[in-house]
Design an enzyme around this catalytic site. Structure first.
Site, mmCIF file in Angstrom:
data_model
loop_
_atom_site.group_PDB
_atom_site.id
_atom_site.type_symbol
_atom_site.label_atom_id
_atom_site.label_comp_id
_atom_site.label_asym_id
_atom_site.label_seq_id
_atom_site.Cartn_x
_atom_site.Cartn_y
_atom_site.Cartn_z
ATOM 1 N N GLY A 1 0.821 -1.206 0.000
ATOM 2 C CA GLY A 1 0.000 0.000 0.000
ATOM 3 C C GLY A 1 0.850 1.248 0.000
ATOM 4 O O GLY A 1 1.582 1.495 0.958
ATOM 5 N N GLY B 1 1.418 3.845 4.851
ATOM 6 C CA GLY B 1 2.545 3.027 4.411
ATOM 7 C C GLY B 1 3.796 3.831 4.136
ATOM 8 O O GLY B 1 4.909 3.437 4.514
ATOM 9 N N MET C 1 -11.114 9.596 5.846
ATOM 10 C CA MET C 1 -10.849 9.166 7.222
ATOM 11 C C MET C 1 -9.727 10.015 7.799
ATOM 12 O O MET C 1 -8.561 9.633 7.790
ATOM 13 C CB MET C 1 -10.512 7.672 7.246
ATOM 14 C CG MET C 1 -11.700 6.777 6.956
ATOM 15 S SD MET C 1 -11.284 5.042 7.155
ATOM 16 C CE MET C 1 -12.907 4.286 7.024
ATOM 17 N N HIS D 1 9.580 37.489 4.566
ATOM 18 C CA HIS D 1 10.759 36.961 3.870
ATOM 19 C C HIS D 1 11.909 36.815 4.858
ATOM 20 O O HIS D 1 12.169 37.731 5.645
ATOM 21 C CB HIS D 1 11.173 37.923 2.748
ATOM 22 C CG HIS D 1 12.467 37.535 2.082
ATOM 23 N ND1 HIS D 1 12.526 36.517 1.156
ATOM 24 C CD2 HIS D 1 13.737 38.007 2.236
ATOM 25 C CE1 HIS D 1 13.795 36.391 0.760
ATOM 26 N NE2 HIS D 1 14.542 37.278 1.394
#
Length: 466
Positions: free
Chosen positions: A180, A185, A318, A444
């Protein structure tokens, strides 16, 4: 029998936030949790512990690979103490879940430990050390999700593991095979890759993080391959077998040719499934769909009018923060308010390094919908801040409507993208144009200047620093 205005079943981010908001709004509230600690998957075996390990492993990788270039010399070998690293992770988890205990007390929320099971639509049995029954005028189901698997894989929690076990390994794998190529993963794969493991990813789809914009997939793929990940996309896993301390994974590539991978651990991260075990939803008249999700309407109301459901147990992404928004939404709905959630503006994040973050529509979605859009993109390596920190990979991409200039999607990969995406969410919540963002002053040097530059690029291709 104790009676409540609201009972919340499940104490993950959706559940505990819903309980707090209900209490804030004057409702007598109960929270039911089957485990000994509050916080659900996210705090105990998900978002929080994985970020702790990602941060620890990132420090180690910097010490080994980058400190010398910064003029920091460490005499002798830098070593990993995995046991200590896991212990620190657990300390973070304990502190965080302890914080939820404090919040429950602070908000006068009654916590019941045990499995919450409906007796009927207004009565819930809590089966813990001693069985208790409570009455609730309204109930919010927030029972979350569990890791999914494939029908032919036997997860033994020792060598063939889920994300839960991957967070507490006793040793660094020699070769970790990850089934996966999604968020979980890749994050856990990067943890162990940094610590010295060989990592091979096997993904069924034609690209990693397949639900995100394809430009992000391509850039992350490039970065991970540079870090010596082996990534096999368009591969269908057909068997996972353990032999002693080895795991053998067989998969077919897109040509139908079989490949065989041998590792000492296999992480199965093929998504998650809604968790309703023991809920006895049918006794309350709550319907589930064929995917095991609780069916809800636009108000997150189930087929039983006084019962609502939120988070991983209902449709949609999810994500912990999606569950939190839904928890607040239901609490405020019960209080007679008129809350709203724009699901298009729930950001998605992958906490690899570089981080990946996205909100709104992808290029693929806009093309499919026939929307005429323009693209403004800016590479992170053109920023002074990126050069200062040596975080050069990635880009920010803004997709804007060709006619109106309204921002339709923002996709970024780079240092601190997880934090930067909030600027894009704010802009899109107020329906800003790319021109609006391009006119805002950005400090910046910062990584967020890439957002301004991408907005400039989206409006008449006028980025300044490229």
């Amino acid at each position: 029998m104790n009676s409540y205005d609201v009972a919340v079943i499940g104490s993950g981010p959706g559940g505990y936030v819903a309980a707090i908001r209900c209490a804030q709004l004057g409702m007598k509230t109960a929270l039911i949790e089957k485990y000994a600690t509050l916080g659900g998957t996210c705090l105990n075996v998900g978002c929080i512990p994985s970020k702790a390990l990602l941060d620890s492993s990132h420090h180690y990788e910097d010490a080994v690979k980058h400190f010398e270039e910064h003029g920091i010399e460490i005499p002798g070998d830098v070593k990993v103490n995995l046991e200590k690293m896991i212990a620190r992770k657990q300390a973070v988890v304990d502190q965080t879940t302890g914080g939820i205990d404090f919040l429950m007390k602070k908000n006068n929320i009654d916590v019941y430990n045990g499995i919450g099971s409906f007796k009927d639509a207004t009565h819930i049995t809590v089966s813990g050390e001693k069985a208790t029954e409570i009455e609730a005028k309204n109930t919010i189901i927030a029972t979350g999700s569990k890791p999914s698997s494939l029908p032919f894989i036997k997860i033994d929690k020792e060598r063939i593991i889920t994300s839960t076990e991957a967070l507490k390994l006793k040793e660094i794998p020699r070769h970790l095979i990850v089934i996966g190529g999604g968020v979980i993963g890749l994050e856990l794969g990067q943890v162990y890759k940094r610590l010295g493991a060989e990592v091979t990813v096997v993904e069924y789809m034609d690209r990693i993080i397949p639900t995100m914009d394809s430009g992000l997939s391509k850039e992350l793929n490039k970065v991970l391959k540079k870090a010596k990940f082996t990534i096999n996309t368009s591969h269908k896993v057909k068997s996972v077998e353990r032999k002693g301390d080895e795991v053998i994974v067989k998969a077919d590539n897109k040509k139908g040719e079989e490949i065989e991978l041998i590792g000492d651990y296999c992480l199965v991260s093929v998504g998650r499934r809604p968790y309703t075990d023991g809920l006895n939803a049918e006794a309350a008249g709550v319907k589930l769909n064929d995917r095991g999700q609780i069916e809800v309407n636009d108000h997150l109301q189930t087929s039983a009018s006084n019962i609502y459901a939120i988070g991983d147990v209902v449709k949609g992404a999810m994500l912990a923060h999606k569950a939190e928004e839904e928890g607040v939404f239901v609490a405020e709905t019960l209080a007679g308010q008129k809350p709203h959630i724009d699901y298009n503006l729930i950001p998605g994040v992958v906490y690899t390094w570089p981080e990946v973050a996205s909100v709104g529509k992808t290029e693929e979605q806009l093309k499919e919908a026939g929307v005429d859009f323009k693209i403004g993109s800016f590479p992170m390596r053109a920023l002074g801040r990126s050069r200062a920190s040596m975080d050069l990979d990635g880009f920010v991409k803004i997709l804007a409507d060709k006619k109106t200039d309204e921002i339709l999607g923002v996709h970024m990969i780079g240092a601190r993208a997880a934090d930067m995406i909030a600027e894009a969410v704010v802009a899109m919540e107020y329906r800003a144009s790319a021109e609006d963002v391009s006119r805002m002053s950005h400090a910046h040097p910062t990584f967020t200047e890439a957002i301004k530059e991408a907005a400039l690029a989206a409006t008449d291709n006028r980025a300044l620093h490229i």
